[in-house]
Design a protein around this motif. Structure first.
Motif, PDB file in Angstrom:
ATOM      1  N   GLY A   1      83.303  43.341  26.725  1.00 17.48           N
ATOM      2  CA  GLY A   1      85.031  43.611  26.742  1.00 17.48           C
ATOM      3  C   GLY A   1      84.667  44.971  26.741  1.00 17.48           C
ATOM      4  N   THR A   2      85.995  44.901  26.052  1.00 15.58           N
ATOM      5  CA  THR A   2      85.931  46.896  25.657  1.00 15.58           C
ATOM      6  C   THR A   2      85.915  47.107  23.857  1.00 15.58           C
ATOM      7  OG1 THR A   2      88.320  46.169  25.170  1.00 15.58           O
ATOM      8  CG2 THR A   2      88.132  46.250  27.342  1.00 15.58           C
ATOM      9  N   GLY A   3      85.292  46.135  23.578  1.00 16.35           N
ATOM     10  CA  GLY A   3      84.686  46.437  22.238  1.00 16.35           C
ATOM     11  C   GLY A   3      83.080  46.616  22.309  1.00 16.35           C
ATOM     12  N   HIS A   4      83.268  47.414  21.243  1.00 20.07           N
ATOM     13  CA  HIS A   4      81.113  48.275  21.810  1.00 20.07           C
ATOM     14  C   HIS A   4      80.706  47.148  20.046  1.00 20.07           C
ATOM     15  CE1 HIS A   4      83.541  51.662  22.261  1.00 20.07           C
ATOM     16  NE2 HIS A   4      84.174  51.762  21.320  1.00 20.07           N
ATOM     17  N   ALA A   5      79.517  47.198  20.249  1.00 20.95           N
ATOM     18  CA  ALA A   5      78.467  46.516  20.183  1.00 20.95           C
ATOM     19  C   ALA A   5      78.346  47.171  19.138  1.00 20.95           C
ATOM     20  CB  ALA A   5      77.193  46.534  20.969  1.00 20.95           C
ATOM     21  N   GLY A   6      77.277  45.958  17.672  1.00 22.71           N
ATOM     22  CA  GLY A   6      77.062  46.674  16.496  1.00 22.71           C
ATOM     23  C   GLY A   6      76.127  47.520  16.657  1.00 22.71           C
ATOM     24  N   GLN A   7      76.075  48.037  15.139  1.00 28.10           N
ATOM     25  CA  GLN A   7      74.534  49.099  14.854  1.00 28.10           C
ATOM     26  C   GLN A   7      73.521  46.933  14.406  1.00 28.10           C
ATOM     27  OE1 GLN A   7      74.763  52.918  13.037  1.00 28.10           O
ATOM     28  NE2 GLN A   7      73.280  51.552  11.358  1.00 28.10           N
ATOM     29  N   ILE A   8      72.589  47.779  14.260  1.00 27.78           N
ATOM     30  CA  ILE A   8      71.312  47.438  13.684  1.00 27.78           C
ATOM     31  C   ILE A   8      70.577  48.269  12.985  1.00 27.78           C
ATOM     32  CG2 ILE A   8      69.168  45.806  14.780  1.00 27.78           C
ATOM     33  CD1 ILE A   8      70.332  44.542  17.097  1.00 27.78           C
ATOM     34  N   THR A   9      70.028  47.444  11.916  1.00 22.34           N
ATOM     35  CA  THR A   9      68.718  48.065  11.236  1.00 22.34           C
ATOM     36  C   THR A   9      68.146  47.401  10.421  1.00 22.34           C
ATOM     37  OG1 THR A   9      70.610  49.606  10.860  1.00 22.34           O
ATOM     38  CG2 THR A   9      69.027  49.679   8.791  1.00 22.34           C
ATOM     39  N   VAL A  10      67.231  47.044  10.288  1.00 17.73           N
ATOM     40  CA  VAL A  10      65.044  46.527  10.449  1.00 17.73           C
ATOM     41  C   VAL A  10      64.945  47.420   9.742  1.00 17.73           C
ATOM     42  CG1 VAL A  10      63.696  45.148  11.280  1.00 17.73           C
ATOM     43  CG2 VAL A  10      66.319  45.487  12.140  1.00 17.73           C
ATOM     44  N   GLU A  11      64.663  46.704   7.975  1.00 18.10           N
ATOM     45  CA  GLU A  11      63.373  47.506   7.638  1.00 18.10           C
ATOM     46  C   GLU A  11      62.461  46.790   7.473  1.00 18.10           C
ATOM     47  OE1 GLU A  11      63.042  49.940   3.376  1.00 18.10           O
ATOM     48  OE2 GLU A  11      65.284  49.987   4.497  1.00 18.10           O
ATOM     49  N   ALA A  12      61.282  46.762   7.161  1.00 20.11           N
ATOM     50  CA  ALA A  12      60.231  45.600   7.204  1.00 20.11           C
ATOM     51  C   ALA A  12      59.127  47.027   6.581  1.00 20.11           C
ATOM     52  CB  ALA A  12      59.664  44.967   8.469  1.00 20.11           C
ATOM     53  N   THR A  13      58.903  45.820   4.841  1.00 19.70           N
ATOM     54  CA  THR A  13      57.901  47.149   4.412  1.00 19.70           C
ATOM     55  C   THR A  13      56.454  47.257   4.931  1.00 19.70           C
ATOM     56  OG1 THR A  13      57.644  45.361   2.836  1.00 19.70           O
ATOM     57  CG2 THR A  13      59.343  47.346   2.302  1.00 19.70           C
ATOM     58  N   ASP A  14      55.989  46.069   5.786  1.00 24.04           N
ATOM     59  CA  ASP A  14      54.931  45.261   6.190  1.00 24.04           C
ATOM     60  C   ASP A  14      54.555  45.626   7.288  1.00 24.04           C
ATOM     61  OD1 ASP A  14      53.893  45.331   2.339  1.00 24.04           O
ATOM     62  OD2 ASP A  14      53.633  43.271   3.256  1.00 24.04           O
ATOM     63  N   GLU A  15      55.395  44.777   8.354  1.00 24.22           N
ATOM     64  CA  GLU A  15      55.431  44.936   9.806  1.00 24.22           C
ATOM     65  C   GLU A  15      56.507  44.696  10.162  1.00 24.22           C
ATOM     66  OE1 GLU A  15      52.101  43.000  11.629  1.00 24.22           O
ATOM     67  OE2 GLU A  15      52.265  41.329  10.336  1.00 24.22           O
ATOM     68  N   ILE A  16      56.663  45.133  11.371  1.00 26.63           N
ATOM     69  CA  ILE A  16      57.662  44.512  12.325  1.00 26.63           C
ATOM     70  C   ILE A  16      56.654  43.758  14.429  1.00 26.63           C
ATOM     71  CG2 ILE A  16      59.762  44.341  14.190  1.00 26.63           C
ATOM     72  CD1 ILE A  16      60.193  46.263  12.230  1.00 26.63           C
ATOM     73  N   ALA A  17      56.422  42.558  14.169  1.00 27.38           N
ATOM     74  CA  ALA A  17      55.669  42.267  15.605  1.00 27.38           C
ATOM     75  C   ALA A  17      56.726  41.266  16.252  1.00 27.38           C
ATOM     76  CB  ALA A  17      54.390  40.899  14.326  1.00 27.38           C
TER      77      ALA A  17
END
Length: 171
Positions: free
Chosen positions: A130-146
């Motif tokens: 709608g007229t709202g904004h999407a939220g923020q995404i914060t992802v922290e991985a100490t080894d990996e993101i696959a």
């Protein structure tokens, strides 16, 4: 489920001294169908796995905070050494004027694998329709993101609101 209709959303706080597996379309949601603030969702586990669809409803295993009216969506915070979405969905969304909630994930390893027929329905996302904004995404991985096979991390809108920031930190 922690659904509310007119009031402030109720939060969900899950702490597991072991593994938490959501299989075959299982869901943990803190949704709001009114104008109040959506409930927040926190999960802490040794490992968190979302895997598979419900055989008849075609719904993915899901963790979500959604606001289907004008209120602000709730936040999602996940703290686990291992996060597997094979396939699965972590979502903070809003349908009208409210801003979608934020998603924060801290892990050692994150594995996301999708299915071609579910391209738009899997992964980690915040969205506003709608007229709202999407939220923020914060992802922290100490080894990996696959991310493999049509998995995604996204923050998008289909209305007049702005998409949110995506912050990834991994070696």
């Amino acid at each position: 489920f922690a659904d509310t209709w007119e009031e402030e959303g109720q939060g969900i706080d899950i702490r597991v001294n072991g593994n938490l597996d959501l299989l075959n379309g299982a869901r943990i949601t803190a949704d709001n169908y009114g104008n109040g603030q959506g409930g927040s969702l926190q999960i802490q586990a040794n490992a968190l796995s979302l895997s598979g669809q419900h055989p008849s409803e075609n719904g993915l295993s899901t963790i979500a905070t959604n606001n289907f009216a004008g209120g602000k969506g709730g936040n999602i915070k996940i703290d686990t050494p291992r996060l597997n979405l094979t396939p699965g969905l972590i979502q903070a969304a809003t349908d009208q004027a409210g801003q979608a909630g934020n998603i924060s994930i801290q892990a050692q390893r994150i594995l996301m694998r999708g299915l071609p027929e579910l391209q738009a329905k899997l992964g980690i996302n915040t969205s506003a329709h709608g007229t709202g904004h999407a939220g923020q995404i914060t992802v922290e991985a100490t080894d990996e993101i696959a991310l493999t096979e049509f998995s995604n991390i996204s923050s998008a809108t289909t209305g007049s609101g702005a998409g949110g920031e995506i912050n990834l930190k991994t070696p």
